[in-house]
Design a protein around this motif. Structure first.
Motif, mmCIF file in Angstrom:
data_model
loop_
_atom_site.group_PDB
_atom_site.id
_atom_site.type_symbol
_atom_site.label_atom_id
_atom_site.label_comp_id
_atom_site.label_asym_id
_atom_site.label_seq_id
_atom_site.Cartn_x
_atom_site.Cartn_y
_atom_site.Cartn_z
ATOM 1 N N UNK A 119 0.802 -1.264 -0.079
ATOM 2 C CA UNK A 119 -0.150 0.019 0.038
ATOM 3 C C UNK A 119 0.895 1.101 0.054
ATOM 4 N N UNK A 120 2.099 1.256 0.853
ATOM 5 C CA UNK A 120 2.817 2.514 0.988
ATOM 6 C C UNK A 120 3.699 2.737 -0.446
ATOM 7 N N UNK A 121 4.251 1.437 -1.056
ATOM 8 C CA UNK A 121 4.859 1.495 -2.098
ATOM 9 C C UNK A 121 4.063 2.060 -3.339
ATOM 10 N N UNK A 122 2.706 1.581 -3.425
ATOM 11 C CA UNK A 122 1.713 1.903 -4.667
ATOM 12 C C UNK A 122 1.460 3.403 -4.469
ATOM 13 N N UNK A 123 1.494 3.943 -3.507
ATOM 14 C CA UNK A 123 1.438 5.700 -3.537
ATOM 15 C C UNK A 123 2.674 6.463 -4.234
ATOM 16 N N UNK A 124 3.799 5.702 -4.202
ATOM 17 C CA UNK A 124 4.940 6.575 -4.695
ATOM 18 C C UNK A 124 4.924 6.749 -6.234
ATOM 19 N N UNK A 125 5.781 7.612 -6.428
ATOM 20 C CA UNK A 125 6.081 8.240 -7.883
ATOM 21 C C UNK A 125 6.742 6.922 -8.634
ATOM 22 N N UNK A 126 6.031 6.564 -9.759
ATOM 23 C CA UNK A 126 6.867 5.613 -10.573
ATOM 24 C C UNK A 126 6.049 4.065 -10.389
ATOM 25 N N UNK A 127 5.249 3.993 -9.731
ATOM 26 C CA UNK A 127 4.538 2.631 -9.276
ATOM 27 C C UNK A 127 3.771 2.345 -10.641
ATOM 28 N N UNK A 128 3.708 1.147 -11.015
ATOM 29 C CA UNK A 128 3.062 0.831 -12.440
ATOM 30 C C UNK A 128 2.699 -0.549 -12.350
ATOM 31 N N UNK A 129 2.280 -0.799 -13.672
ATOM 32 C CA UNK A 129 1.678 -2.192 -13.813
ATOM 33 C C UNK A 129 2.795 -3.235 -13.621
ATOM 34 N N UNK A 130 4.097 -2.914 -13.835
ATOM 35 C CA UNK A 130 5.058 -3.819 -13.776
ATOM 36 C C UNK A 130 5.243 -4.319 -12.274
ATOM 37 N N UNK A 131 4.938 -3.165 -11.290
ATOM 38 C CA UNK A 131 5.294 -3.437 -9.963
ATOM 39 C C UNK A 131 4.024 -4.616 -9.597
ATOM 40 N N UNK A 132 2.926 -4.059 -9.990
ATOM 41 C CA UNK A 132 1.795 -4.914 -9.829
ATOM 42 C C UNK A 132 1.892 -6.316 -10.349
ATOM 43 N N UNK A 133 2.682 -6.569 -11.690
ATOM 44 C CA UNK A 133 2.843 -8.004 -11.961
ATOM 45 C C UNK A 133 3.870 -8.439 -11.187
ATOM 46 N N UNK A 186 1.827 -2.647 -24.800
ATOM 47 C CA UNK A 186 0.812 -1.491 -24.543
ATOM 48 C C UNK A 186 1.479 -0.182 -24.008
ATOM 49 N N UNK A 187 2.338 -0.223 -23.274
ATOM 50 C CA UNK A 187 3.190 1.014 -22.801
ATOM 51 C C UNK A 187 4.609 0.981 -22.920
ATOM 52 N N UNK A 188 4.810 1.335 -24.218
ATOM 53 C CA UNK A 188 6.412 1.183 -24.527
ATOM 54 C C UNK A 188 7.144 2.091 -23.874
ATOM 55 N N UNK A 189 6.841 3.183 -23.171
ATOM 56 C CA UNK A 189 7.704 3.921 -22.496
ATOM 57 C C UNK A 189 7.964 3.327 -21.009
#
Length: 191
Positions: A119-133, A186-189
């Motif tokens: 929960x804490x990490x997911x609020x940080x800048x740069x958290x994205x779908x790779x983290x969830x995966x 889907x997200x090349x960047x």
């Protein structure tokens, strides 16, 4: 995992009110079927069953009422490798701890700490779908990997056990690679 495999539609709701109602009904029927099948062998007392039901209802109520804050932290999200590693370590502890009260307590603490960290990490800048995966995928890899340590039910040849376990682990790895590929496409960047 499902959303990682279909990133184009990942932000859509899966179920509406009717779908949720149908799923709850199916869950209740499945629980009743399992309970009726094992009730004769059950060692749970009525008080334990009531306690489990109260905890389940409280968790369901919390899922529908508690909403995390949407504030973003200025801190940078950790590497998705770290997220996957920490999640994998917590799931290893979850699977390997003994079924004793001490093991249950350590497991509850480990899962609470993991939930807090995610929960804490997911609020940080740069958290994205790779983290969830990484978080979801590490749990699957742990389960598939630890299957090699589990004694199968029935009289199963060791060779067959290892072939099936290797196939399952290979399937998990293939699923993760497909999800990562689809996310990257889907997200090349997001590299």
């Amino acid at each position: 995992m499902v959303e990682s495999c279909a990133p184009r539609i990942a932000n859509r709701r899966w179920l509406g009110p009717v779908g949720v109602g149908v799923m709850v009904l199916q869950w209740a029927l499945s629980a009743a079927l399992v309970f009726s099948d094992t009730a004769a062998d059950s060692t749970a007392s009525p008080a334990q069953l009531i306690g489990a039901a109260v905890v389940a209802i409280a968790l369901i109520a919390a899922a529908f009422t508690i909403r995390p804050a949407r504030t973003r932290s200025p801190a940078k999200a950790p590497s998705w490798w770290l997220v996957g590693g920490v999640t994998g370590a917590a799931w290893c502890a979850n699977q390997l701890l003994p079924a004793t009260w001490a093991g249950v307590m350590v497991n509850v603490v480990a899962m609470a700490v993991l939930g807090w960290l995610l929960l804490r990490w997911s609020r940080r800048q740069g958290w994205g779908r790779r983290h969830i995966l990484a978080a979801a995928g590490s749990a699957l890899v742990v389960r598939a990997g630890l299957s090699f340590l589990v004694e199968p039910l029935g009289n199963v040849d060791d060779t067959m056990k290892y072939v099936v376990n290797a196939a399952m682990l290979g399937g998990v790895v293939a699923l993760l690679l497909m999800a990562a590929y689809r996310q990257r496409r889907q997200e090349p960047s997001a590299r």
